[in-house]
Design a protein around this motif. Structure first.
Motif, PDB file in Angstrom:
ATOM      1  N   ALA A  58       0.847  -1.205   0.000  1.00 59.79           N
ATOM      2  CA  ALA A  58       0.000   0.000   0.000  1.00 59.79           C
ATOM      3  C   ALA A  58       0.880   1.251   0.000  1.00 59.79           C
ATOM      4  CB  ALA A  58      -0.904   0.005   1.233  1.00 59.79           C
ATOM      5  N   SER A 143      -2.590   6.023   1.382  1.00 52.10           N
ATOM      6  CA  SER A 143      -3.232   6.848   0.349  1.00 52.10           C
ATOM      7  C   SER A 143      -4.708   6.533   0.179  1.00 52.10           C
ATOM      8  CB  SER A 143      -2.515   6.663  -0.994  1.00 52.10           C
ATOM      9  OG  SER A 143      -1.196   7.128  -0.902  1.00 52.10           O
ATOM     10  N   ASP A 144      -5.113   5.298   0.476  1.00 49.72           N
ATOM     11  CA  ASP A 144      -6.509   4.922   0.291  1.00 49.72           C
ATOM     12  C   ASP A 144      -7.392   5.320   1.473  1.00 49.72           C
ATOM     13  OD1 ASP A 144      -5.889   3.101   2.288  1.00 49.72           O
ATOM     14  OD2 ASP A 144      -6.181   1.318   1.033  1.00 49.72           O
ATOM     15  N   THR A 146      -6.947   4.408   4.658  1.00 48.64           N
ATOM     16  CA  THR A 146      -6.828   3.508   5.792  1.00 48.64           C
ATOM     17  C   THR A 146      -5.578   3.869   6.604  1.00 48.64           C
ATOM     18  OG1 THR A 146      -5.586   1.863   4.513  1.00 48.64           O
ATOM     19  CG2 THR A 146      -8.006   1.633   4.568  1.00 48.64           C
TER      20      THR A 146
END
Length: 153
Positions: A58, A143-144, A146
């Motif tokens: 991630a 970045s998402d 989380t």
């Protein structure tokens, strides 16, 4: 005449732990390098841990480090173990806490010894034990959107 290991420079210095700190401010390679300078040292090893832009597949945007109040004392305890095991002339370790960005220095450790193999081994032992034993925790933000807490870093 054959060289011997009886020279004082071949042994651990009297007071080799020069710098141990947990800081909220930016870390300095120069400070650690200067702290581990010793005329009897033929080898100096530095390890610099930086915030990378990914973890576990991630993208990492930023992270924060926090620590237990005993973190600095634990760093000193580990430094003392390294000094007992290797002929350390000088040792330094500094860890950052607070919010960091990708590319920031998170930890800088340095060790000088009479010879390079000892310096490499002592530096590796120092950073590995700090990572596994000092109560410093990492909070990663991805970045998402989380996030993740990572145990003792």
């Amino acid at each position: 005449m054959a060289p011997t290991n009886d020279h004082p420079g071949e042994r651990t210095a009297d007071d080799p732990i020069k710098l141990i700190a947990v800081r909220e401010t930016a870390l300095s390679l120069d400070e650690v390098f200067q702290a581990v300078g010793d005329d009897a040292a033929g080898g100096t090893a530095l390890f610099v841990g930086t915030v990378r832009n990914h973890d576990g597949g991630a993208d990492v945007d930023a992270l924060g480090y926090s620590c237990h109040p005993s973190a600095e004392a634990e760093m000193r305890r580990i430094a003392e173990k390294v000094v007992a095991e290797y002929p350390v002339r000088a040792l330094a370790a500094v860890h950052r806490v607070g919010d960091l960005r990708v590319g920031d220095l998170a930890v800088v450790v340095g060790v000088s010894c009479p010879h390079r193999a000892e310096a490499f081994a002592a530096c590796r032992k120092l950073i590995d034990d700090l990572k596994h034993e000092v109560p410093i925790w990492k909070h990663q933000r991805f970045s998402d959107g989380t996030e993740e807490w990572v145990g003792a870093c």
